[in-house]
Design an enzyme around this catalytic site. Structure first.
Site, PDB file in Angstrom:
ATOM      1  N   GLU A   1      -2.360  -1.152  38.327  1.00 40.65           N
ATOM      2  CA  GLU A   1      -1.139  -1.837  38.297  1.00 40.65           C
ATOM      3  C   GLU A   1      -1.324  -3.397  37.422  1.00 40.65           C
ATOM      4  O   GLU A   1      -0.290  -4.545  37.014  1.00 40.65           O
ATOM      5  CB  GLU A   1      -0.851  -1.394  39.304  1.00 40.65           C
ATOM      6  CG  GLU A   1      -1.574  -2.680  40.526  1.00 40.65           C
ATOM      7  CD  GLU A   1      -0.721  -3.664  40.631  1.00 40.65           C
ATOM      8  OE1 GLU A   1      -1.724  -4.584  40.667  1.00 40.65           O
ATOM      9  OE2 GLU A   1       0.141  -4.168  41.677  1.00 40.65           O
TER      10      GLU A   1
ATOM     11  N   CYS B   1      -1.959   1.476  44.514  1.00 49.78           N
ATOM     12  CA  CYS B   1      -3.202   2.220  43.927  1.00 49.78           C
ATOM     13  C   CYS B   1      -3.382   3.144  44.308  1.00 49.78           C
ATOM     14  O   CYS B   1      -4.585   3.808  44.589  1.00 49.78           O
ATOM     15  CB  CYS B   1      -3.037   1.352  45.750  1.00 49.78           C
ATOM     16  SG  CYS B   1      -3.367  -0.644  45.703  1.00 49.78           S
TER      17      CYS B   1
ATOM     18  N   HIS C   1      -7.540   4.369  50.925  1.00 50.01           N
ATOM     19  CA  HIS C   1      -7.384   3.141  50.656  1.00 50.01           C
ATOM     20  C   HIS C   1      -7.798   1.832  51.175  1.00 50.01           C
ATOM     21  O   HIS C   1      -7.698   2.324  53.266  1.00 50.01           O
ATOM     22  CB  HIS C   1      -5.875   3.046  50.018  1.00 50.01           C
ATOM     23  CG  HIS C   1      -4.989   2.233  49.098  1.00 50.01           C
ATOM     24  ND1 HIS C   1      -6.211   1.498  48.603  1.00 50.01           N
ATOM     25  CD2 HIS C   1      -3.991   1.394  49.925  1.00 50.01           C
ATOM     26  CE1 HIS C   1      -5.536   0.599  48.077  1.00 50.01           C
ATOM     27  NE2 HIS C   1      -3.977   0.439  48.999  1.00 50.01           N
TER      28      HIS C   1
END
Ligand SMILES: [Zn+2]
Lengths: 402, 504
Positions: B224, B264, B392
């Site tokens: 990103e 993510c 994550h």
């Protein structure tokens, strides 16, 4: 043997920052002075060879020949080279080939107009990979010094002596320039100042180890021997003008503790001129840095490889205005060299030749050297890029060597 | 404006340090040549391709640059010199990178000279914001410091597996850290970005796997923080790492390359696609590479979005999927998605925004817990059947809480927790955790990974390690732990961190 061309007139501007002047103003001034000193008119010129490195970049001038044509109001052949030496070499070739009789050779540079970008532009003269890797105009000089010290095992106390010697070269050149009305820096400096600059900048070499960025122009009138006799009482002959080249990439060269091109060019020049090193009493070395002056004395054969720092160190213990090398006197950079006289790239070689011509003719005024015996021959070394092209010119008051 | 054709030619040679070797006399040249100067005509057309990308060199001579040319000014002071390869057969100019020279410390050049160096792929210099970002591998780091030299040896596979899985992986985190409030976060050096991290991790995954780069059929690069809005990271990776068969005449690689974006989870999403491609019934690809790399951006503190500035990290992880010499077979997967815009960055905005309170329960936890539970349910597994769990890691608290809610104990999830060492590496976050587990897992261990991407969604996978995981371990010295606990780490202050993240 072809007859050697002769310099019958020479001129230059002061080097330094010429804020008010365009490059064509500078070359106009130097050119007129050269014509005047030769006692000839514009109409006598058969051709021009001019030089500049970066006018296309610094001043957005792309066809310099047109400016010269316009200044002279002539339609003669004009060609533009990079260095003054290159222009001189090509002019000599043309005269020796019998094409022209009277040629103006001129060089100019206007670097200060591009103060904020000039160091990037100077990288155009080096391997572009060096630029991409972060090299600057100074880095190769410092690497050359490191290579030199490592090649000849110079460390500890010897290294300190070498660094001191380099500082003294700078001091010597500044001292010489005091008597040079055209010099960029007409002022003395002392060793302390050179060392302080290095310490302040925390660099191997400091501000006073490098030639400055200058504006300026130089010019000379070159004539065939036949014409030279007609115009001049004391012509200075170009007995040899040689060029040798080397790889653009300094890192790729097999020998990196000096410039092989200097050695080759000098050997060829002496051979062509028919003189020996002992005949050369005045040398204009291309001291773009103090390292260059020291190592060039080796490259050109005046001092054995790896010994220059030691020899010069001894000389500076009691300096008399010349280097006493191998039992003879050699005057080096009596005008202050690039360090103090200035370094407007395309004009620089012309200033080096200006000095030797003036000295040979006994017209150097306060700077006039008086070596043992007659001053018959002088030598000029000009370098383009980082040892990529090395020109050597042997000038003499006599038509040929012994 | 940048000059695209020149840039392309320079990067083609310089990114990989391509050269030629004469087959007759052995003379080497930096940059490709058609003939040898020593041997002349007989060598014409017979020169061998070489490159120095995986080699180590020696910094022979150097100096310190205190006053760079304009485009290098943001680098500050740096060491520049001559690097030789193959015992001086070839010499190139080079800049040392990953070193912060302090003005008050004296520099002794002899401390640098004569040491071995490794070429690193970095940004070349500063350009205008609208220009092509130039890169080069004439940047070097010392082989005896943070980044070790590792040989890339292609190994012929010995075993084919029923199910596809991970064949090799690589993690790259920079040498620099910022330490605040008990957590450390990785900070890129000023010449690094998501592109360089992607190439680094890809390179390390080739070294670890021993996979022939020519057999990689597709590369996905998830990020990103691509410094380009348009222009893929994946094409750079493909060219620098020579993925797929090289078509020299046209200068193209026979590989498919594409960037993916989903906050993510941009990389983890593609794991299943990669595995599908190596199992495609007709004409399957031998290997597919998936990279997640980010130089996670955050607005300065006190500005909208500035809360993220306490957690963003830098790094990348690359995984190579295939069916031969697999180290972890995939058992199953599950993904879930909803339109939950808890974190976003509008086009032309430099920094992302996020939804504050809104990012926890309805976003992060909801998706991770759903994906994790559903996959266990489908596979008929309890948390106790799973040896390792990783998810994550936007901050140290969230993953521990998510793991606990799912029923995992600290010994199951602690080995994959690196957010307090690296910060949130975004697309690299859960993949780096997975790599850390693979670095230490014994054969026949079950690992669950659940990623999370804002926007929002989660990908859950189950992998089971094979006996070959131990065989390949010796090939990767640059492990996650090695990078986290390295004695050559350098800590920077907040101002330096901001400057480095901003880049050249
Ligand atoms: Zn050969």
């Amino acid at each position: 043997m072809r007859e050697k061309p002769a310099i019958i007139g020479i001129g230059r501007t002061k080097f330094g920052e010429h804020y008010e002047l365009d490059p064509e103003d500078l070359i106009d001034e130097a050119g007129l002075m050269a014509l005047d000193s030769a006692g000839i008119e514009r109409k006598d010129l058969d051709a021009c060879y001019i030089s500049d490195y970066l006018l296309q970049v610094t001043n957005k001038i792309g066809l310099e020949e047109g400016f010269i044509s316009q200044l002279l109001e002539r339609n003669i052949p004009i060609e533009r080279m990079r260095s003054f030496s290159s222009a001189l070499l090509n002019a000599c070739n043309a005269i020796e080939a019998g094409r022209y009789d009277v040629v103006l050779v001129g060089g100019m540079e206007k670097m200060t107009d591009r103060w904020s970008k000039i160091r990037d532009n100077l990288m155009l003269l080096e391997d572009h990979w060096a630029y991409y890797a972060g090299g600057t105009p100074e880095t190769n000089h410092e690497l050359l010094l490191r290579e030199y010290m490592k090649s000849y095992g110079i460390r500890g106390e010897s290294q300190e002596k070498l660094m001191m010697t380099l500082a003294q070269i700078s001091v010597k050149n500044h001292h010489n320039a005091v008597k040079n009305e055209y010099a960029h820096f007409q002022r003395e400096i002392d060793v302390k100042r050179v060392l302080a600059a290095r310490a302040e900048e925390k660099r191997v070499l400091g501000l006073y180890d490098f030639a400055p960025i200058s504006d300026g122009a130089t010019a000379l009138i070159l004539a065939s021997p036949k014409k030279a006799n007609e115009y001049a009482d004391s012509p200075v002959y170009v007995l040899a003008t040689t060029l040798a080249t080397d790889y653009i990439s300094y890192a790729s060269r097999p020998y990196r503790a000096g410039f092989i091109a200097s050695k080759i060019s000098m050997e060829n020049a002496l051979k062509i001129a028919g003189i020996t090193l002992d005949d050369v009493k005045i040398l204009e070395a291309y001291d773009q840095s103090t390292v260059f002056e020291m190592i060039s004395l080796e490259d050109l054969g005046f001092i054995e490889r790896g010994k220059s720092w030691m020899e010069l160190h001894k000389n500076f213990e009691d300096f008399k205005g010349f280097y006493y090398l191998d039992g003879k006197e050699v005057y080096v950079n009596t005008d202050g060299g690039l360090k103090a006289d200035g370094n407007p790239l395309g004009a620089t070689g012309g200033a080096q030749i200006f000095e030797v011509v003036k000295q040979l003719r006994g017209e150097a005024g306060q700077r006039q050297i008086k070596p043992d015996g007659d001053l018959l021959f002088g030598c000029v070394q000009e370098i383009e890029g980082f040892g990529t092209k090395v020109y050597v010119h042997i000038l003499g008051r006599e038509k040929c060597g012994k | 404006m940048g000059s695209e054709p020149i840039e392309r030619r320079v990067s083609y040679v310089g990114d990989r340090l391509k050269g030629s070797r004469c087959p007759f006399c052995g003379k080497e040249y930096f940059r490709v040549r058609k003939y040898c100067g020593n041997c002349g005509r007989i060598s014409l057309g017979k020169m061998e391709d070489i490159d120095y990308f995986y080699e180590k060199g020696v910094l022979e001579t150097c100096t310190v640059v205190k006053e760079p040319t304009n485009r290098f000014i943001r680098l500050g002071s740096y060491i520049y010199g001559i690097v030789s390869f193959h015992n001086g057969k070839v010499r190139v100019p080079g800049r040392l990178t990953d070193i912060i020279l302090r003005n008050d410390e004296p520099i002794n050049l002899e401390d640098f000279e004569g040491r071995e160096v490794v070429p690193r792929f970095r940004r070349r210099y500063s350009v205008e914001r609208s220009d092509i970002i130039p890169t080069i591998s004439l940047a070097f780091t010392f082989a005896d410091e943070y980044y070790p030299h590792q040989e890339y040896e292609i190994i012929r596979p010995s075993k084919e597996y029923e199910a596809p899985g991970i064949v090799g992986y690589g993690v790259y985190v920079s040498r620099f850290r910022i330490k605040e409030g008990g957590i450390e976060r990785s900070v890129p050096f000023i010449d690094e970005d998501a592109i360089t991290a992607a190439v680094e991790s890809g390179k390390l995954s080739l070294i670890h796997s021993g996979v022939d780069h020519r057999l990689v059929g597709k590369i996905y690069a998830g990020s990103e923080s691509n410094p380009y809005a348009v222009n893929p990271i994946a094409s750079k990776v493909a060219q620098v790492l020579k993925l797929g068969e090289e078509e020299k005449v046209e200068g193209v690689q026979g590989v498919d390359a594409v960037d993916t974006e989903f906050a993510c989870k941009a990389a983890t999403s593609m794991f299943k696609d990669a595995m599908a491609l190596v199992c495609y019934p007709k004409n399957p690809m031998k290997y597919v590479m998936v990279i997640g790399a980010d130089n996670a951006q955050a607005a300065p503190r006190g500005e909208p979005g500035g809360e993220l500035d306490f957690f963003v990290g830098f790094g990348g992880a690359a995984f190579i999927f295939g069916k031969e010499d697999v180290i972890a077979e995939a058992e199953g997967w599950y993904s879930c998605t909803s339109d939950t815009p808890d974190f976003w960055r509008r086009d032309l905005e430099p920094y992302p925004q996020h939804g504050g309170r809104f990012t926890g329960e309805p976003a992060y936890f909801k998706h991770i817990i759903k994906a994790g539970r559903k996959l266990m349910e489908r596979m008929n597994l309890k948390p106790s059947d799973i040896d390792y769990f990783v998810c994550h890691q936007p901050n140290p608290a969230f993953p521990a809480r998510a793991a606990a809610i799912l029923g995992f104990k600290p010994e199951q999830y602690a080995p994959g927790l690196y957010t307090s060492k690296f910060g949130n590496t975004y697309s690299g976050s859960s993949p780096i955790g997975l790599a850390a587990i693979l670095d230490q897992a014994e054969p026949h261990k079950r690992i669950m990974i659940v990623s999370y991407g804002s926007g929002a969604g989660s990908d859950a996978y189950l992998f089971v390690t094979t006996s070959q995981i131990k065989d390949k371990r010796s090939r990767q010295k640059f492990t996650v732990r090695y990078q986290a606990e390295n004695r050559f780490l350098q800590y920077v202050d907040y101002a330096t961190y901001r400057k480095f993240k901003e880049g050249l």
